[in-house]
Every structure is written in structure tokens, then in C-alpha cells.
Design a protein around this motif. Structure first.
Motif, PDB file in Angstrom:
ATOM      1  N   ALA A 272     114.020 103.697 113.603  1.00  0.00           N
ATOM      2  CA  ALA A 272     113.415 104.979 113.239  1.00  0.00           C
ATOM      3  C   ALA A 272     114.313 105.668 112.215  1.00  0.00           C
ATOM      4  O   ALA A 272     115.481 105.949 112.502  1.00  0.00           O
ATOM      5  N   ILE A 273     113.774 105.904 111.037  1.00  0.00           N
ATOM      6  CA  ILE A 273     114.518 106.628 110.011  1.00  0.00           C
ATOM      7  C   ILE A 273     114.246 108.124 110.204  1.00  0.00           C
ATOM      8  O   ILE A 273     113.133 108.594 110.003  1.00  0.00           O
ATOM      9  N   HIS A 274     115.266 108.860 110.623  1.00  0.00           N
ATOM     10  CA  HIS A 274     115.082 110.292 110.866  1.00  0.00           C
ATOM     11  C   HIS A 274     115.015 111.073 109.560  1.00  0.00           C
ATOM     12  O   HIS A 274     114.178 111.962 109.400  1.00  0.00           O
ATOM     13  N   THR A 275     115.893 110.769 108.638  1.00  0.00           N
ATOM     14  CA  THR A 275     115.853 111.399 107.324  1.00  0.00           C
ATOM     15  C   THR A 275     116.786 110.647 106.385  1.00  0.00           C
ATOM     16  O   THR A 275     117.684 109.918 106.837  1.00  0.00           O
ATOM     17  N   ILE A 276     116.560 110.825 105.098  1.00  0.00           N
ATOM     18  CA  ILE A 276     117.434 110.239 104.077  1.00  0.00           C
ATOM     19  C   ILE A 276     117.829 111.353 103.117  1.00  0.00           C
ATOM     20  O   ILE A 276     116.962 112.015 102.526  1.00  0.00           O
ATOM     21  N   ALA A 277     119.120 111.587 102.995  1.00  0.00           N
ATOM     22  CA  ALA A 277     119.631 112.508 101.972  1.00  0.00           C
ATOM     23  C   ALA A 277     119.862 111.671 100.714  1.00  0.00           C
ATOM     24  O   ALA A 277     120.904 111.014 100.568  1.00  0.00           O
ATOM     25  N   LEU A 278     118.883 111.698  99.828  1.00  0.00           N
ATOM     26  CA  LEU A 278     118.847 110.777  98.695  1.00  0.00           C
ATOM     27  C   LEU A 278     119.410 111.432  97.442  1.00  0.00           C
ATOM     28  O   LEU A 278     119.083 112.571  97.121  1.00  0.00           O
ATOM     29  N   ARG A 279     120.256 110.682  96.758  1.00  0.00           N
ATOM     30  CA  ARG A 279     120.737 111.092  95.437  1.00  0.00           C
ATOM     31  C   ARG A 279     120.297 110.041  94.427  1.00  0.00           C
ATOM     32  O   ARG A 279     120.338 108.841  94.715  1.00  0.00           O
ATOM     33  N   CYS A 280     119.895 110.513  93.260  1.00  0.00           N
ATOM     34  CA  CYS A 280     119.398 109.584  92.245  1.00  0.00           C
ATOM     35  C   CYS A 280     119.874 110.009  90.869  1.00  0.00           C
ATOM     36  O   CYS A 280     119.720 111.169  90.479  1.00  0.00           O
ATOM     37  N   GLN A 281     120.472 109.072  90.163  1.00  0.00           N
ATOM     38  CA  GLN A 281     120.811 109.274  88.755  1.00  0.00           C
ATOM     39  C   GLN A 281     119.780 108.526  87.919  1.00  0.00           C
ATOM     40  O   GLN A 281     119.522 107.342  88.142  1.00  0.00           O
ATOM     41  N   ILE A 282     119.178 109.239  86.944  1.00  0.00           N
ATOM     42  CA  ILE A 282     118.149 108.618  86.114  1.00  0.00           C
ATOM     43  C   ILE A 282     118.698 108.438  84.710  1.00  0.00           C
ATOM     44  O   ILE A 282     119.148 109.401  84.073  1.00  0.00           O
ATOM     45  N   GLN A 283     118.680 107.201  84.231  1.00  0.00           N
ATOM     46  CA  GLN A 283     119.149 106.879  82.894  1.00  0.00           C
ATOM     47  C   GLN A 283     117.985 106.397  82.033  1.00  0.00           C
ATOM     48  O   GLN A 283     116.996 105.847  82.537  1.00  0.00           O
ATOM     49  N   ILE A 284     118.115 106.604  80.722  1.00  0.00           N
ATOM     50  CA  ILE A 284     117.135 106.092  79.755  1.00  0.00           C
ATOM     51  C   ILE A 284     117.729 104.844  79.122  1.00  0.00           C
ATOM     52  O   ILE A 284     118.776 104.906  78.464  1.00  0.00           O
ATOM     53  N   GLU A 285     117.094 103.709  79.328  1.00  0.00           N
ATOM     54  CA  GLU A 285     117.592 102.438  78.787  1.00  0.00           C
ATOM     55  C   GLU A 285     117.041 102.256  77.368  1.00  0.00           C
ATOM     56  O   GLU A 285     116.059 101.548  77.143  1.00  0.00           O
ATOM     57  N   VAL A 286     117.703 102.882  76.439  1.00  0.00           N
ATOM     58  CA  VAL A 286     117.168 102.975  75.071  1.00  0.00           C
ATOM     59  C   VAL A 286     117.087 101.625  74.373  1.00  0.00           C
ATOM     60  O   VAL A 286     116.343 101.479  73.388  1.00  0.00           O
ATOM     61  N   THR A 287     117.834 100.640  74.814  1.00  0.00           N
ATOM     62  CA  THR A 287     117.811  99.330  74.152  1.00  0.00           C
ATOM     63  C   THR A 287     116.648  98.463  74.621  1.00  0.00           C
ATOM     64  O   THR A 287     116.446  97.366  74.083  1.00  0.00           O
TER      65      THR A 287
ATOM     66  N   ASP B  38     104.830 107.023  70.668  1.00  0.00           N
ATOM     67  CA  ASP B  38     103.895 106.290  71.531  1.00  0.00           C
ATOM     68  C   ASP B  38     104.686 105.282  72.356  1.00  0.00           C
ATOM     69  O   ASP B  38     105.908 105.186  72.251  1.00  0.00           O
ATOM     70  N   GLY B  39     103.969 104.546  73.176  1.00  0.00           N
ATOM     71  CA  GLY B  39     104.615 103.502  73.967  1.00  0.00           C
ATOM     72  C   GLY B  39     105.147 104.024  75.289  1.00  0.00           C
ATOM     73  O   GLY B  39     104.562 104.932  75.902  1.00  0.00           O
ATOM     74  N   GLU B  40     106.260 103.461  75.724  1.00  0.00           N
ATOM     75  CA  GLU B  40     106.811 103.773  77.038  1.00  0.00           C
ATOM     76  C   GLU B  40     108.312 104.061  76.949  1.00  0.00           C
ATOM     77  O   GLU B  40     108.991 103.573  76.041  1.00  0.00           O
ATOM     78  N   ILE B  41     108.789 104.848  77.898  1.00  0.00           N
ATOM     79  CA  ILE B  41     110.210 105.193  77.979  1.00  0.00           C
ATOM     80  C   ILE B  41     110.817 104.390  79.129  1.00  0.00           C
ATOM     81  O   ILE B  41     110.461 104.606  80.292  1.00  0.00           O
ATOM     82  N   PRO B  42     111.732 103.460  78.861  1.00  0.00           N
ATOM     83  CA  PRO B  42     112.315 102.642  79.932  1.00  0.00           C
ATOM     84  C   PRO B  42     113.361 103.432  80.718  1.00  0.00           C
ATOM     85  O   PRO B  42     114.385 103.830  80.179  1.00  0.00           O
ATOM     86  N   LEU B  43     113.091 103.639  81.996  1.00  0.00           N
ATOM     87  CA  LEU B  43     113.970 104.427  82.859  1.00  0.00           C
ATOM     88  C   LEU B  43     114.623 103.538  83.919  1.00  0.00           C
ATOM     89  O   LEU B  43     114.015 102.599  84.421  1.00  0.00           O
ATOM     90  N   LEU B  44     115.869 103.878  84.253  1.00  0.00           N
ATOM     91  CA  LEU B  44     116.596 103.204  85.320  1.00  0.00           C
ATOM     92  C   LEU B  44     116.998 104.251  86.352  1.00  0.00           C
ATOM     93  O   LEU B  44     117.661 105.239  86.023  1.00  0.00           O
ATOM     94  N   PHE B  45     116.600 104.037  87.610  1.00  0.00           N
ATOM     95  CA  PHE B  45     116.911 104.936  88.710  1.00  0.00           C
ATOM     96  C   PHE B  45     118.014 104.296  89.559  1.00  0.00           C
ATOM     97  O   PHE B  45     117.834 103.198  90.105  1.00  0.00           O
ATOM     98  N   LEU B  46     119.148 104.988  89.666  1.00  0.00           N
ATOM     99  CA  LEU B  46     120.282 104.500  90.449  1.00  0.00           C
ATOM    100  C   LEU B  46     120.391 105.354  91.712  1.00  0.00           C
ATOM    101  O   LEU B  46     120.602 106.572  91.629  1.00  0.00           O
ATOM    102  N   PHE B  47     120.257 104.718  92.885  1.00  0.00           N
ATOM    103  CA  PHE B  47     120.165 105.449  94.140  1.00  0.00           C
ATOM    104  C   PHE B  47     121.481 105.393  94.926  1.00  0.00           C
ATOM    105  O   PHE B  47     122.194 104.390  94.906  1.00  0.00           O
ATOM    106  N   SER B  48     121.752 106.491  95.614  1.00  0.00           N
ATOM    107  CA  SER B  48     122.853 106.563  96.572  1.00  0.00           C
ATOM    108  C   SER B  48     122.460 107.621  97.600  1.00  0.00           C
ATOM    109  O   SER B  48     121.390 108.213  97.522  1.00  0.00           O
ATOM    110  N   GLY B  49     123.334 107.843  98.579  1.00  0.00           N
ATOM    111  CA  GLY B  49     123.009 108.859  99.576  1.00  0.00           C
ATOM    112  C   GLY B  49     123.324 108.395 100.984  1.00  0.00           C
ATOM    113  O   GLY B  49     124.065 107.420 101.199  1.00  0.00           O
ATOM    114  N   THR B  50     122.725 109.084 101.953  1.00  0.00           N
ATOM    115  CA  THR B  50     123.036 108.864 103.364  1.00  0.00           C
ATOM    116  C   THR B  50     121.750 108.718 104.169  1.00  0.00           C
ATOM    117  O   THR B  50     120.797 109.485 103.972  1.00  0.00           O
TER     118      THR B  50
END
Length: 221
Positions: free
Chosen positions: A36-51, A122-134
Motif C-alpha cells: 500500500a503506497i500511502h503517499t509519495i513526496a515527489l521531486r522532479c527536475q525537467i530538462q529540455i533535450e535540445v539535441t 512547429d514540431g515537438e519539444i523533447p523533455l526529460l523528467f528526472l525523478f527523486s523523492g520519498t
């Protein structure tokens, strides 16, 4: 101990928000059953992968302020930090839950990410989500326990440029934000008052017209 993985399914504009805001539909899966997951204190860093995308000649011109001339992009083109998000994931039973992770979006052109988004047509923006937390969880027949989210957890998503543009056009139609130093603003404000101008656009247009005239005189002299 929970073994979580993360996936971004889609993104949408949060309606009627006080500021421009995107909601990323985040799917969280726990590969360990009967916890049973009671809660998640989530942290996320979002980067733009421009290459991870191609750029038209017009887009390359818009990126000069960020990356310089295209012939130097092999040295200057690097991922950009967009933002950090803290989010609380509520209790869920079973192995999966889906939450809307809301991300406020700045329209300040002193921010590198804003310059990048606005420079794309136009087109799409490539995003990278890096997760951490408790994670706060309870195994069967056991008391509440705490564990960190594994540091290598990440997810990728391609955000449509059209979605970002439509959101900003709705909040700031035919306008942009520029953050000025206080002394520069005060000089511009005095100029506007001294010349009895009704708007900031008129003040800037008049200054730019004078600069153009001075440049033409200098070239022709």
C-alpha cells in the motif's frame, strides 16, 4: 520495498489557472505487488533535450541568443534546465496510479527555456523528467515505512510546440514579457511621460525610430 517506474502519457493545458500551466499525465507503476503506497513526496527536475530535434533555418536564427551561430552548435548545444516541480502523490492501492503533475510556465524572456520555446515554430519539444523523492508505504502485515525513489528513475516526453504556443496566446495574446532593471525602467518611464506617450509600445517605437535614423545618417555620412 517499492520499485517504481514513471511514464508521461500526454500533456494538456490546465483550464482557468491563474498562470499558464501544463498538466503532464504521469503514470506511476510499482512492480512490487501487495504494497500500500500511502503517499509519495515527489521531486522532479525537467530538462529540455535540445539535441534531440532538428531546427529549421528560421529556428536557428531565433536560437542565436542561446547557442550562438549554428556552426558552433557542436560545442554550444546542451540540454537546458526548464524547471523543478514538487508534487504529492496521494494514496493508491494496487500496482498503478495516474496523476496530473502540474507545471507552471513562465513567459519571461529573461528565462532561457522561454526563449527556446518561443523560438520554435512547429514540431515537438523533447523533455526529460528526472525523478527523486520519498515513498511512504506499508508492506502486508507491517507498519508504515519510508524509502527513497531510486535515483535513476526518469521519463521522456515530446511536448507539441503547438500546445505551448496556444496556451501562451490564450494568456498573453499578441504580447510578451520583458523584465527590466529598475533604473532602465525609470529612464524609459521618464521618456514616456516627457513625450506624452500613451503606451510603452509608442515609447519603444519612437526610440527605435530615432536609432534607425541615426544609423542611416552615420552610414550616409
Amino acid at each position: 520495498m517499492p520499485d517504481l517506474t514513471f511514464k508521461i502519457d500526454n500533456a494538456s493545458v490546465v483550464p482557468f489557472a491563474a498562470v499558464p500551466m501544463l498538466a503532464f499525465k504521469l503514470q506511476i507503476t510499482n512492480s512490487v505487488p501487495d504494497e500500500a503506497i500511502h503517499t509519495i513526496a515527489l521531486r522532479c527536475q525537467i530538462q529540455i533535450e535540445v539535441t534531440r530535434r532538428r531546427y529549421t533555418p528560421g529556428e536557428q536564427e531565433q536560437m542565436l541568443d542561446l547557442f550562438g551561430q549554428p556552426d558552433r552548435w557542436s560545442q554550444t548545444l546542451r540540454s537546458l534546465l526548464w524547471t523543478h516541480v514538487n508534487w504529492v502523490v496521494p494514496t493508491f492501492a494496487g500496482t498503478e496510479t495516474v496523476v496530473d503533475m502540474q507545471v507552471p510556465c513562465s513567459f519571461d524572456f529573461n528565462v532561457a527555456a522561454t526563449k527556446y520555446f518561443a523560438g520554435l515554430t512547429d514540431g515537438e519539444i523533447p523533455l526529460l523528467f528526472l525523478f527523486s523523492g520519498t515513498i511512504f508505504y506499508a508492506p502486508p502485515d507491517s507498519s508504515l515505512q519510508v524509502a527513497p525513489i531510486s535515483w535513476e528513475q526518469e521519463a521522456r516526453y515530446k511536448l507539441p510546440v503547438k500546445l505551448w504556443r496556444e496556451m501562451m496566446d490564450a494568456y498573453y495574446p499578441n504580447s510578451v514579457w520583458i523584465n527590466l532593471h529598475k533604473d532602465v525602467f525609470e529612464r524609459l518611464y521618464r521618456y514616456k511621460m516627457q513625450h506624452s506617450l500613451l503606451s510603452w509600445e509608442q515609447a519603444l517605437e519612437q526610440i527605435l525610430a530615432r536609432l534607425r535614423t541615426e544609423e542611416e545618417i552615420e552610414v550616409n555620412s
